[in-house]
Scaffold this motif. Structure first.
Motif, mmCIF file in Angstrom:
data_model
loop_
_atom_site.group_PDB
_atom_site.id
_atom_site.type_symbol
_atom_site.label_atom_id
_atom_site.label_comp_id
_atom_site.label_asym_id
_atom_site.label_seq_id
_atom_site.Cartn_x
_atom_site.Cartn_y
_atom_site.Cartn_z
ATOM 1 N N SER A 154 -2.265 -57.721 5.975
ATOM 2 C CA SER A 154 -1.546 -56.550 5.083
ATOM 3 C C SER A 154 -2.285 -55.447 4.995
ATOM 4 O O SER A 154 -3.697 -55.769 4.541
ATOM 5 N N LEU A 155 -1.710 -54.383 4.814
ATOM 6 C CA LEU A 155 -2.498 -53.092 4.780
ATOM 7 C C LEU A 155 -2.093 -52.314 3.393
ATOM 8 O O LEU A 155 -0.689 -52.461 3.230
ATOM 9 N N GLU A 156 -2.743 -51.403 2.910
ATOM 10 C CA GLU A 156 -1.948 -50.650 1.763
ATOM 11 C C GLU A 156 -3.002 -49.352 1.955
ATOM 12 O O GLU A 156 -4.228 -49.548 2.073
ATOM 13 N N GLU A 157 -2.460 -48.228 1.786
ATOM 14 C CA GLU A 157 -3.117 -47.183 1.721
ATOM 15 C C GLU A 157 -4.080 -47.055 0.178
ATOM 16 O O GLU A 157 -3.562 -47.289 -0.687
ATOM 17 N N VAL A 158 -5.357 -46.462 0.306
ATOM 18 C CA VAL A 158 -6.185 -46.341 -0.838
ATOM 19 C C VAL A 158 -6.667 -45.218 -0.903
ATOM 20 O O VAL A 158 -6.780 -44.533 0.121
ATOM 21 N N PRO A 159 -7.195 -44.390 -2.064
ATOM 22 C CA PRO A 159 -7.831 -43.265 -2.085
ATOM 23 C C PRO A 159 -8.924 -43.277 -1.437
ATOM 24 O O PRO A 159 -9.740 -44.235 -1.225
ATOM 25 N N LYS A 160 -9.480 -42.110 -0.840
ATOM 26 C CA LYS A 160 -10.604 -42.134 0.254
ATOM 27 C C LYS A 160 -11.782 -42.385 -0.741
ATOM 28 O O LYS A 160 -12.771 -43.048 -0.168
ATOM 29 N N GLU A 161 -11.838 -42.144 -2.129
ATOM 30 C CA GLU A 161 -13.086 -42.426 -2.642
ATOM 31 C C GLU A 161 -13.117 -43.903 -3.102
ATOM 32 O O GLU A 161 -14.249 -44.420 -3.479
ATOM 33 N N LYS A 162 -12.194 -44.663 -2.576
ATOM 34 C CA LYS A 162 -12.159 -46.382 -3.096
ATOM 35 C C LYS A 162 -12.304 -46.832 -1.609
ATOM 36 O O LYS A 162 -12.408 -48.229 -1.630
ATOM 37 N N VAL A 163 -12.565 -46.285 -0.538
ATOM 38 C CA VAL A 163 -12.447 -46.968 0.917
ATOM 39 C C VAL A 163 -14.029 -47.987 0.860
ATOM 40 O O VAL A 163 -13.908 -49.120 1.663
ATOM 41 N N GLU A 164 -14.851 -47.500 0.204
ATOM 42 C CA GLU A 164 -16.238 -48.361 0.284
ATOM 43 C C GLU A 164 -15.952 -49.922 -0.241
ATOM 44 O O GLU A 164 -16.639 -50.584 -0.114
ATOM 45 N N VAL A 174 3.038 -48.514 15.839
ATOM 46 C CA VAL A 174 3.816 -48.851 16.728
ATOM 47 C C VAL A 174 5.379 -48.997 16.337
ATOM 48 O O VAL A 174 6.482 -48.821 17.275
ATOM 49 N N GLU A 175 5.552 -49.053 15.048
ATOM 50 C CA GLU A 175 7.008 -48.988 14.508
ATOM 51 C C GLU A 175 6.654 -48.658 13.115
ATOM 52 O O GLU A 175 5.379 -48.716 12.475
ATOM 53 N N LYS A 176 8.005 -48.422 12.298
ATOM 54 C CA LYS A 176 7.590 -47.955 10.880
ATOM 55 C C LYS A 176 6.726 -49.025 10.243
ATOM 56 O O LYS A 176 7.246 -49.936 10.210
ATOM 57 N N ASP A 177 5.584 -48.769 9.550
ATOM 58 C CA ASP A 177 4.677 -49.406 8.743
ATOM 59 C C ASP A 177 4.051 -50.673 9.425
ATOM 60 O O ASP A 177 3.370 -51.540 8.962
ATOM 61 N N ILE A 178 4.001 -50.631 10.766
ATOM 62 C CA ILE A 178 3.361 -51.640 11.611
ATOM 63 C C ILE A 178 2.288 -50.939 12.403
ATOM 64 O O ILE A 178 2.693 -50.075 13.169
ATOM 65 N N TYR A 179 1.235 -51.378 12.457
ATOM 66 C CA TYR A 179 -0.014 -50.827 13.279
ATOM 67 C C TYR A 179 -0.514 -51.564 14.158
ATOM 68 O O TYR A 179 -0.579 -53.062 13.844
ATOM 69 N N LYS A 180 -0.780 -51.393 15.439
ATOM 70 C CA LYS A 180 -1.613 -52.047 16.375
ATOM 71 C C LYS A 180 -3.126 -51.617 16.009
ATOM 72 O O LYS A 180 -3.273 -50.463 16.251
ATOM 73 N N ILE A 181 -3.902 -52.661 15.701
ATOM 74 C CA ILE A 181 -5.210 -52.466 15.282
ATOM 75 C C ILE A 181 -6.071 -52.159 16.312
ATOM 76 O O ILE A 181 -6.238 -52.923 17.135
ATOM 77 N N GLU A 182 -6.942 -50.919 16.398
ATOM 78 C CA GLU A 182 -8.007 -51.003 17.332
ATOM 79 C C GLU A 182 -9.395 -51.213 16.875
ATOM 80 O O GLU A 182 -10.187 -51.711 17.774
ATOM 81 N N LYS A 183 -9.554 -50.887 15.347
ATOM 82 C CA LYS A 183 -10.861 -51.105 14.746
ATOM 83 C C LYS A 183 -10.756 -51.516 13.528
ATOM 84 O O LYS A 183 -9.889 -51.097 12.739
ATOM 85 N N LEU A 184 -11.806 -52.459 12.881
ATOM 86 C CA LEU A 184 -11.951 -52.936 11.679
ATOM 87 C C LEU A 184 -13.134 -52.673 11.362
ATOM 88 O O LEU A 184 -14.129 -53.103 11.873
ATOM 89 N N VAL A 185 -13.624 -52.227 10.062
ATOM 90 C CA VAL A 185 -14.869 -51.908 9.607
ATOM 91 C C VAL A 185 -15.103 -52.281 8.149
ATOM 92 O O VAL A 185 -14.076 -52.123 7.096
ATOM 93 N N GLU A 186 -15.755 -53.203 7.855
ATOM 94 C CA GLU A 186 -16.034 -53.757 6.464
ATOM 95 C C GLU A 186 -16.752 -52.937 5.618
ATOM 96 O O GLU A 186 -17.999 -52.516 5.892
ATOM 97 N N LYS A 187 -15.973 -52.216 4.420
ATOM 98 C CA LYS A 187 -16.732 -51.490 3.456
ATOM 99 C C LYS A 187 -17.632 -50.474 3.943
ATOM 100 O O LYS A 187 -18.843 -50.248 3.700
ATOM 101 N N PRO A 188 -16.758 -49.359 4.662
ATOM 102 C CA PRO A 188 -17.453 -48.297 5.287
ATOM 103 C C PRO A 188 -17.857 -47.255 4.444
ATOM 104 O O PRO A 188 -17.159 -46.937 3.081
ATOM 105 N N LEU A 189 -19.060 -46.596 4.500
ATOM 106 C CA LEU A 189 -19.187 -45.221 3.861
ATOM 107 C C LEU A 189 -17.923 -44.416 4.061
ATOM 108 O O LEU A 189 -17.320 -44.151 4.965
ATOM 109 N N THR A 190 -17.801 -43.557 2.818
ATOM 110 C CA THR A 190 -16.634 -42.868 2.863
ATOM 111 C C THR A 190 -16.289 -41.803 4.009
ATOM 112 O O THR A 190 -15.519 -41.754 4.506
ATOM 113 N N HIS A 191 -17.547 -41.215 4.470
ATOM 114 C CA HIS A 191 -17.564 -40.365 5.515
ATOM 115 C C HIS A 191 -17.453 -40.897 6.862
ATOM 116 O O HIS A 191 -17.047 -40.409 7.922
ATOM 117 N N GLN A 192 -17.702 -42.291 6.931
ATOM 118 C CA GLN A 192 -17.691 -43.127 8.145
ATOM 119 C C GLN A 192 -16.249 -43.977 8.316
ATOM 120 O O GLN A 192 -15.981 -44.440 9.182
#
Length: 283
Positions: A154-164, A174-192
């Motif tokens: 499950s995914l949800e859009e979050v404000p940029k300042e909260k991605v960490e 690939v269709e509305k609201d469904i993504y084929k995931i290419e990469k996952l990053v745990e608690k990245p810095l905002t600019h990364q």
């Protein structure tokens, strides 16, 4: 399909309330957080649930166990409404428990369920988040799994300042609201951060995730991160949840969620509105 609910954390952000009480048992309005989670699993068609616990978590087991003395007292007092509620909790699902003996992270907690799950796909619902929507979040993920034959999160859009605060994904829609995931990053810095699409505590996973967890080295915080193991899967999809996720991981979000859920109760709504107006005028 079976479900796994990790509930072994210390709940340090809720101290001192969680010194002797699991954060999953903190009430959101009139029910413990974890009861909402189990009800979501049941409403998604799942009635075989494994809760991964730790020390000082016995109250979770007690809550879903039968309480003979309480039921007898309610029956003698003619409090049928409360008796019905208590019995409903006990009959929600078949619930088993296993302990995570050391705090090694979410990935390790999921790995504790390996023997119970076997060689089948399974759902994971984090014990400190609640979802609300027209269709249960976990059921939406089951539908994605059945369509694409791969793990779904499950995914949800979050404000940029909260991605960490979250695991963040990069993917192709690939269709509305469904993504084929290419990469996952745990608690990245905002600019990364590769996007602002955050993993929101609900998963349907194929059983090969257990092998990937065992291949995963400790990551952020020195723990075995589930996000790192997910990135090793051959295919994984993300679904932006049609609804709202409530993260009960900190005191302010927990308080807001309790107020919002209380507003859904017609018996409490008007009194609560009057009280909040009084408090706003006072402060």
């Amino acid at each position: 399909m079976k479900a796994v609910i990790p509930a072994a954390g210390f709940g340090t952000r809720f101290l001192p309330a969680t010194k002797a009480q699991p954060k999953e048992m903190l009430p959101v309005y009139d029910k413990p957080t974890i009861q909402y989670v189990i009800e979501e699993a049941v409403n998604s068609g799942i009635d075989d649930i494994l809760i991964v616990t730790g020390r000082n978590k016995r109250s979770i087991e007690d809550h879903f166990d039968k309480s003979f003395e309480l039921e007898q007292m309610l029956q003698r007092a003619g409090k049928d409404k409360y008796l019905k509620q208590v019995r409903k909790i006990t009959d929600l699902a078949d619930i088993c428990y296993v302990r995570q003996k050391e705090q090694k992270g979410l990935g390790d907690a999921i790995n504790c369920a390996k023997k119970h799950i076997g060689d089948e796909p399974f759902a994971v619902l984090l014990g400190d988040s609640i979802t609300k929507g027209p269709k249960p979040c976990t059921k939406q993920l089951i539908d994605v799994y059945e369509k694409y034959g791969a793990s779904a999160i499950s995914l949800e859009e979050v404000p940029k300042e909260k991605v960490e605060r979250y695991g963040i994904i990069k993917g192709i829609e690939v269709e509305k609201d469904i993504y084929k995931i290419e990469k996952l990053v745990e608690k990245p810095l905002t600019h990364q951060a590769p996007s602002n699409l955050a993993i929101m505590g609900r998963y349907v996973l194929t059983p090969d995730i257990f092998d990937k967890i065992e291949e995963t080295e400790p990551g952020v915080g020195g723990e075995i991160q589930l996000t790192d193991a997910l990135s090793k899967l051959d295919a994984i999809y993300g679904n932006t949840f049609e609804g709202k996720t409530y993260d009960i991981g900190n005191r302010f979000e927990w308080l807001k969620t309790s107020i919002e859920f209380a507003m859904d109760d017609e018996e409490s709504k008007d009194d609560l509105i009057c009280y909040m107006k009084e408090m706003i005028e006072k402060y």
